[in-house]
Design an enzyme around this catalytic site. Sequence first.
Site, PDB file in Angstrom:
ATOM      1  N   PRO A 293       2.902  47.172 -57.550  1.00  0.00           N
ATOM      2  CA  PRO A 293       3.903  47.306 -58.624  1.00  0.00           C
ATOM      3  C   PRO A 293       3.450  46.824 -60.004  1.00  0.00           C
ATOM      4  O   PRO A 293       4.218  46.939 -60.959  1.00  0.00           O
ATOM      5  CB  PRO A 293       5.078  46.458 -58.124  1.00  0.00           C
ATOM      6  CG  PRO A 293       4.511  45.538 -57.114  1.00  0.00           C
ATOM      7  CD  PRO A 293       3.309  46.186 -56.528  1.00  0.00           C
ATOM      8  N   TYR A 385       0.766  52.543 -69.812  1.00  0.00           N
ATOM      9  CA  TYR A 385       2.007  51.830 -69.459  1.00  0.00           C
ATOM     10  C   TYR A 385       3.234  52.665 -69.818  1.00  0.00           C
ATOM     11  O   TYR A 385       4.179  52.748 -69.026  1.00  0.00           O
ATOM     12  CB  TYR A 385       2.051  50.459 -70.153  1.00  0.00           C
ATOM     13  CG  TYR A 385       3.085  49.547 -69.537  1.00  0.00           C
ATOM     14  CD1 TYR A 385       2.763  48.702 -68.471  1.00  0.00           C
ATOM     15  CD2 TYR A 385       4.399  49.549 -69.990  1.00  0.00           C
ATOM     16  CE1 TYR A 385       3.720  47.887 -67.877  1.00  0.00           C
ATOM     17  CE2 TYR A 385       5.363  48.743 -69.410  1.00  0.00           C
ATOM     18  CZ  TYR A 385       5.016  47.913 -68.361  1.00  0.00           C
ATOM     19  OH  TYR A 385       5.972  47.121 -67.779  1.00  0.00           O
TER      20      TYR A 385
HETATM   21  P1  RFL Z   1      12.263  55.643 -51.488  1.00  0.00           P
HETATM   22  O1  RFL Z   1      12.982  54.973 -52.583  1.00  0.00           O
HETATM   23  O2  RFL Z   1      11.559  54.798 -50.498  1.00  0.00           O
HETATM   24  O3  RFL Z   1      13.327  56.563 -50.755  1.00  0.00           O
HETATM   25  C1  RFL Z   1      13.053  57.166 -49.526  1.00  0.00           C
HETATM   26  C2  RFL Z   1      14.365  57.385 -48.814  1.00  0.00           C
HETATM   27  O4  RFL Z   1      14.110  58.042 -47.590  1.00  0.00           O
HETATM   28  C3  RFL Z   1      14.844  57.428 -46.565  1.00  0.00           C
HETATM   29  N1  RFL Z   1      14.144  57.686 -45.282  1.00  0.00           N
HETATM   30  C4  RFL Z   1      14.536  58.624 -44.420  1.00  0.00           C
HETATM   31  N2  RFL Z   1      15.540  59.499 -44.435  1.00  0.00           N
HETATM   32  C5  RFL Z   1      15.673  60.322 -43.380  1.00  0.00           C
HETATM   33  N3  RFL Z   1      14.830  60.320 -42.297  1.00  0.00           N
HETATM   34  C6  RFL Z   1      13.786  59.446 -42.247  1.00  0.00           C
HETATM   35  N4  RFL Z   1      12.960  59.435 -41.204  1.00  0.00           N
HETATM   36  C7  RFL Z   1      13.613  58.557 -43.349  1.00  0.00           C
HETATM   37  N5  RFL Z   1      12.708  57.586 -43.620  1.00  0.00           N
HETATM   38  C8  RFL Z   1      13.047  57.074 -44.797  1.00  0.00           C
HETATM   39  C9  RFL Z   1      14.884  55.963 -46.951  1.00  0.00           C
HETATM   40  O5  RFL Z   1      15.970  55.274 -46.348  1.00  0.00           O
HETATM   41  C10 RFL Z   1      15.022  56.066 -48.458  1.00  0.00           C
HETATM   42  O6  RFL Z   1      16.361  56.057 -48.887  1.00  0.00           O
HETATM   43  O7  RFL Z   1      11.204  56.700 -52.037  1.00  0.00           O
HETATM   44  P2  RFL Z   1      11.216  57.606 -53.390  1.00  0.00           P
HETATM   45  O8  RFL Z   1      12.532  58.294 -53.552  1.00  0.00           O
HETATM   46  O9  RFL Z   1       9.977  58.396 -53.366  1.00  0.00           O
HETATM   47  O10 RFL Z   1      11.176  56.561 -54.590  1.00  0.00           O
HETATM   48  C11 RFL Z   1      10.025  55.799 -54.793  1.00  0.00           C
HETATM   49  C12 RFL Z   1      10.410  54.419 -55.292  1.00  0.00           C
HETATM   50  O11 RFL Z   1      11.458  53.878 -54.502  1.00  0.00           O
HETATM   51  C13 RFL Z   1       9.207  53.484 -55.242  1.00  0.00           C
HETATM   52  O12 RFL Z   1       8.062  54.110 -55.787  1.00  0.00           O
HETATM   53  C14 RFL Z   1       9.393  52.195 -56.017  1.00  0.00           C
HETATM   54  O13 RFL Z   1      10.589  51.539 -55.739  1.00  0.00           O
HETATM   55  C15 RFL Z   1       8.210  51.308 -55.642  1.00  0.00           C
HETATM   56  N6  RFL Z   1       8.518  49.939 -55.905  1.00  0.00           N
HETATM   57  C16 RFL Z   1       8.475  49.532 -57.175  1.00  0.00           C
HETATM   58  N7  RFL Z   1       8.092  50.399 -58.147  1.00  0.00           N
HETATM   59  C17 RFL Z   1       8.057  50.021 -59.417  1.00  0.00           C
HETATM   60  O14 RFL Z   1       7.739  50.840 -60.288  1.00  0.00           O
HETATM   61  N8  RFL Z   1       8.396  48.717 -59.751  1.00  0.00           N
HETATM   62  C18 RFL Z   1       8.813  47.811 -58.797  1.00  0.00           C
HETATM   63  O15 RFL Z   1       9.156  46.684 -59.107  1.00  0.00           O
HETATM   64  C19 RFL Z   1       8.846  48.195 -57.454  1.00  0.00           C
HETATM   65  N9  RFL Z   1       9.246  47.337 -56.497  1.00  0.00           N
HETATM   66  C20 RFL Z   1       8.891  49.073 -54.862  1.00  0.00           C
HETATM   67  C21 RFL Z   1       9.278  47.767 -55.183  1.00  0.00           C
HETATM   68  C22 RFL Z   1       8.885  49.477 -53.520  1.00  0.00           C
HETATM   69  C23 RFL Z   1       9.249  48.604 -52.489  1.00  0.00           C
HETATM   70  N10 RFL Z   1       9.146  49.074 -51.141  1.00  0.00           N
HETATM   71  C24 RFL Z   1       8.947  50.478 -50.853  1.00  0.00           C
HETATM   72  C25 RFL Z   1       9.003  48.262 -50.005  1.00  0.00           C
HETATM   73  C26 RFL Z   1       9.681  46.896 -54.190  1.00  0.00           C
HETATM   74  C27 RFL Z   1       9.683  47.299 -52.841  1.00  0.00           C
HETATM   75  C28 RFL Z   1      10.180  46.319 -51.830  1.00  0.00           C
HETATM   76  C1  PHB Z   2      10.753  44.876 -62.157  1.00  0.00           C
HETATM   77  O1  PHB Z   2      11.148  44.875 -60.993  1.00  0.00           O
HETATM   78  O2  PHB Z   2      11.511  44.593 -63.102  1.00  0.00           O
HETATM   79  C2  PHB Z   2       9.340  45.191 -62.463  1.00  0.00           C
HETATM   80  C3  PHB Z   2       8.432  45.318 -61.434  1.00  0.00           C
HETATM   81  C4  PHB Z   2       7.116  45.618 -61.734  1.00  0.00           C
HETATM   82  C5  PHB Z   2       6.713  45.757 -63.038  1.00  0.00           C
HETATM   83  C6  PHB Z   2       7.627  45.631 -64.062  1.00  0.00           C
HETATM   84  C7  PHB Z   2       8.951  45.347 -63.780  1.00  0.00           C
HETATM   85  O3  PHB Z   2       5.413  46.007 -63.337  1.00  0.00           O
END
Ligand code: RFL
Ligand code: PHB
Length: 390
Positions: A293, A385
């Site tokens: 991230p 960025y």
């Molecule tokens: P998502 O958000 O994971 O959504 C996928 C959805 O699919 C569902 N799913 C299913 N549904 C039906 N059948 C199945 N077999 C399924 N398996 C899963 C899930 O329940 C879910 O609702 O993917 P999407 O839409 O591609 O979005 C991507 C983003 O969510 C992801 O890139 C970011 O959140 C990554 N990420 C972060 N990105 C940032 O830019 N900044 C962050 O701070 C940040 N923190 C994170 C994160 C990802 C995390 N994960 C995946 C563990 C923190 C965490 C904890």
């Molecule tokens: C956030 O969760 O706010 C977040 C996470 C990763 C970044 C910036 C912001 O690089």
Amino acid sequence: MKTQVGIIGGGPSGLLLSHLLHLQGIETVVLEQRSRDYVLGRIRAGVLEKGFVGLMEKAGVADRLKADGEVHASFSIASDGQMFDIDMAGLTGGDTVVVYGQTEVTRDLYAARDSVGGQVIHEAQDVTPHDVLTATPYLTYRTGDELHRVDCDYIIGCDGFHGVSRQTIPREKLNVFERIYPFGWLGVLSRTRPVSEGLIYARSARGFALCSLRSRVLSRYYVQVPLQDRVEDWSDDRFWAELKARLPGPVSERLETGPSIEKSIAPLRSFVAEPMRYGNLFLAGDAAHIVPPTGAKGLNSAASDVHYLYEALLAHYHENDESGLESYSEKALARVWKAQRFSWWMTNLLHDFPESGAFGQRMQQTEIDYLISSRAAQVSLAENYVGLPF
Ligand code: RFL
Ligand code: PHB
């Protein structure tokens, strides 16, 4: 049931694609494994690139984002007590990012889907794609004891890293590239005023820390922790003490602390699966690739896939033009890899890698010195960025 595009996953990628297609008269059904509350309870990304904001506008769901999202024109990097600003707007000719939580993005997309009676089926169990190498693919899923079938033209896997769609592609048809980092991020959300107007990415001898926010009264902080650490190991007091120890003195002195309202540990991983298409199954977002991230690129990379897929499906349905679908994987991956590079670079720059030794630390320090002194280096950081063009 019959639809044109069957979408697996009701996270931001699946919902955004579904709503964009709806506005062009293309029918979708979204199958989501979890309940809506569960999806909305996940605290994840917070920084949106211009391209993401543009897609939300195109989908007609940017009102709240515009009203409540905070435009950020700069962020800070702290290293060994010194701090400097990256003036994104000045370095890129005016580009900025918007701080608006993924939870809110998802909430807005659900509201939009509901307002037009969009089909988002929650708690769909055992979702399985079938016959994806034929012109008549279909999905099956279960709710309780009932088995359902959705016939469609295309299946889109938007089901995140642990989803089913990538796993249905035979192993020998996928090339997987992966780096697992030897640490995770411990994140805390607290109802406290953010320590700073802008984000602060901090490198220190004790490891990386990030000060981020969701609003003027809601802060999001992270510290790098060893992979084996568990949330239970980290009381609020321990978290605040560690965060303060990693920030420059004046910043930690003004840090407002309070009870955590969410606390979780996420491992850091770089991952890309190629190609992003198998027959009539297309992958988008975390289903195909994830980043650490550090550069805030996860959600934004998902958005660029949605953009390319949307354009490709539009050309197919409205103009009988298959070229977008044919080139989807190649086009999407070209941008995905640039976001991978940037996230990997920023992770390497700011985290403590004990195994890279004194040489590695000097390299980090030198890279920071170079960034401080070189406008060219800052421009490169800033343009990545704020987000490379789709
Ligand atoms: P998502 O958000 O994971 O959504 C996928 C959805 O699919 C569902 N799913 C299913 N549904 C039906 N059948 C199945 N077999 C399924 N398996 C899963 C899930 O329940 C879910 O609702 O993917 P999407 O839409 O591609 O979005 C991507 C983003 O969510 C992801 O890139 C970011 O959140 C990554 N990420 C972060 N990105 C940032 O830019 N900044 C962050 O701070 C940040 N923190 C994170 C994160 C990802 C995390 N994960 C995946 C563990 C923190 C965490 C904890
Ligand atoms: C956030 O969760 O706010 C977040 C996470 C990763 C970044 C910036 C912001 O690089």
